[in-house]
Design a protein around this motif. Sequence first.
Motif, PDB file in Angstrom:
ATOM      1  N   PHE A  53      -2.353  10.331  -7.678  1.00  0.00           N
ATOM      2  CA  PHE A  53      -3.033  10.392  -6.385  1.00  0.00           C
ATOM      3  C   PHE A  53      -4.408  11.032  -6.593  1.00  0.00           C
ATOM      4  O   PHE A  53      -4.512  12.142  -7.123  1.00  0.00           O
ATOM      5  N   HIS A  70       2.992   7.981 -10.667  1.00  0.00           N
ATOM      6  CA  HIS A  70       2.020   7.638  -9.642  1.00  0.00           C
ATOM      7  C   HIS A  70       0.970   8.745  -9.601  1.00  0.00           C
ATOM      8  O   HIS A  70       1.307   9.929  -9.503  1.00  0.00           O
ATOM      9  N   HIS A 122       0.816  -1.221   0.000  1.00  0.00           N
ATOM     10  CA  HIS A 122       0.000   0.000   0.000  1.00  0.00           C
ATOM     11  C   HIS A 122       0.848   1.268   0.000  1.00  0.00           C
ATOM     12  O   HIS A 122       0.322   2.362   0.242  1.00  0.00           O
ATOM     13  N   ILE A 123       2.137   1.139  -0.275  1.00  0.00           N
ATOM     14  CA  ILE A 123       3.035   2.296  -0.288  1.00  0.00           C
ATOM     15  C   ILE A 123       3.756   2.362  -1.636  1.00  0.00           C
ATOM     16  O   ILE A 123       4.505   1.444  -1.986  1.00  0.00           O
ATOM     17  N   THR A 154      -0.161   6.183   2.873  1.00  0.00           N
ATOM     18  CA  THR A 154       0.668   7.345   2.575  1.00  0.00           C
ATOM     19  C   THR A 154       0.219   8.514   3.449  1.00  0.00           C
ATOM     20  O   THR A 154      -0.841   8.467   4.073  1.00  0.00           O
ATOM     21  N   GLU A 155       1.007   9.555   3.483  1.00  0.00           N
ATOM     22  CA  GLU A 155       0.726  10.676   4.380  1.00  0.00           C
ATOM     23  C   GLU A 155      -0.626  11.311   4.080  1.00  0.00           C
ATOM     24  O   GLU A 155      -1.360  11.690   4.991  1.00  0.00           O
ATOM     25  N   GLY A 192       1.152   1.244  -5.199  1.00  0.00           N
ATOM     26  CA  GLY A 192       0.363   1.823  -4.118  1.00  0.00           C
ATOM     27  C   GLY A 192      -0.998   1.159  -3.984  1.00  0.00           C
ATOM     28  O   GLY A 192      -1.232   0.075  -4.506  1.00  0.00           O
ATOM     29  N   CYS A 235      -4.137   5.768  -4.714  1.00  0.00           N
ATOM     30  CA  CYS A 235      -2.943   5.842  -5.551  1.00  0.00           C
ATOM     31  C   CYS A 235      -2.970   4.733  -6.588  1.00  0.00           C
ATOM     32  O   CYS A 235      -3.337   3.593  -6.281  1.00  0.00           O
ATOM     33  N   THR A 239      -1.589   6.964   8.399  1.00  0.00           N
ATOM     34  CA  THR A 239      -0.292   6.733   9.019  1.00  0.00           C
ATOM     35  C   THR A 239      -0.429   5.796  10.225  1.00  0.00           C
ATOM     36  O   THR A 239       0.562   5.321  10.762  1.00  0.00           O
ATOM     37  N   CYS A 285       6.399   3.075  -4.554  1.00  0.00           N
ATOM     38  CA  CYS A 285       7.848   3.263  -4.628  1.00  0.00           C
ATOM     39  C   CYS A 285       8.351   2.652  -5.934  1.00  0.00           C
ATOM     40  O   CYS A 285       7.570   2.062  -6.688  1.00  0.00           O
ATOM     41  N   PRO A 294      -4.822   3.417   1.304  1.00  0.00           N
ATOM     42  CA  PRO A 294      -3.460   3.939   1.164  1.00  0.00           C
ATOM     43  C   PRO A 294      -2.774   4.122   2.509  1.00  0.00           C
ATOM     44  O   PRO A 294      -3.393   4.564   3.477  1.00  0.00           O
TER      45      PRO A 294
END
Length: 248
Positions: free
Chosen positions: A213, A211, A166-167, A190-191, A183, A196, A244, A169, A188
Motif C-alpha cells: 500500500f 500486497h 479494485h479490492i 479500500t478503507e 488491487g 495498492c 468507500t 484479496c 483504490p
Amino acid sequence: MKIAILSDVHGNLIALNAVMDDIARNNCDKTFFLGDYVLAGPEPAPTLDYCMHLSTYDNIEMIQGNTDKMIVECSDELCESLRENGAPIMANALKEDASILNDSQKEFLKNLPEQKLVEVDGFKILLVHGSPRRNNEDILPDTPPKEVEEMVNDTEATIILCGHTHIPCGFQTTTRKTVINVGSVGRPFTEQPKSCYLILNIENGKFTIEHKFVRYDNQKSSEVLANRTFEGADKLAQVLINPTERHM
C-alpha cells in the motif's frame, strides 16, 4: 525473482509514479500490468504515454483490461448502454476519453492481449484482468470459494493474478491454485485511499505474496480529475479521497 503486479491505473499518473518509485525501492526484477490504464482518470493521455514507454522494456508484461477494450470500441450505442445500466458518469468519461486519445494510443490498447500465460522459475502464472473466463468478472473478498474454483478450473496455471474490482484479496483452491486480486493503483476501493499493488517473490521453488500500500498525493489527483470537463468528474474525483463511496 521478485515480481511487481499492478492493475487499474485509470489515468492516475501521480499514483502510478508513486508506485513505480516503490517498485524500484523494492528491487523488483519484473513488472506485470493487468489492464485498465486510462478510463475516467485525472490524466488519461499522459498516463497512457508513460505506460506505452514502459511496455518497451523486456522485463515488463502488459495485458488489456475491460475498459481498455471499451475505449477502443467506443460508440454512441455503448455509451447509451452504460447509461441504461446505471453508469452515466462512466459513459460520459468513456466518450471524452475516446475523443482525447489519439490513433496510436488506441492501437496500443487494441493490440494488448486479453490474458497472458508466463512461466517464471518453474511456476506457470496466468495474467488476467477480471477472471480467466471474462475480463469483467469480479473476484472479490466475499466471492464464494467454490465460484473462484469454477473460474480457474480450466487453466493450467498454478498462480492466477487479477484486478478489475479494485479490492485486494486472495484464494487458495482445493486444486492447489493460488488466485490473487492485486488491487488498484489509480482508484483504490479500500478503507485507506492508498495505491495498492502486489509483490510476488519466487525463490527456491516456493513463493510468497505481499500486497503493498503506497501513499500518494490523492488530493492533487482528485483536483485534476475534478477539473475535467465530462459531467460527473467532480463526483468521481471524490472517490480518490473517500474510496468507500463509489460514484458511477
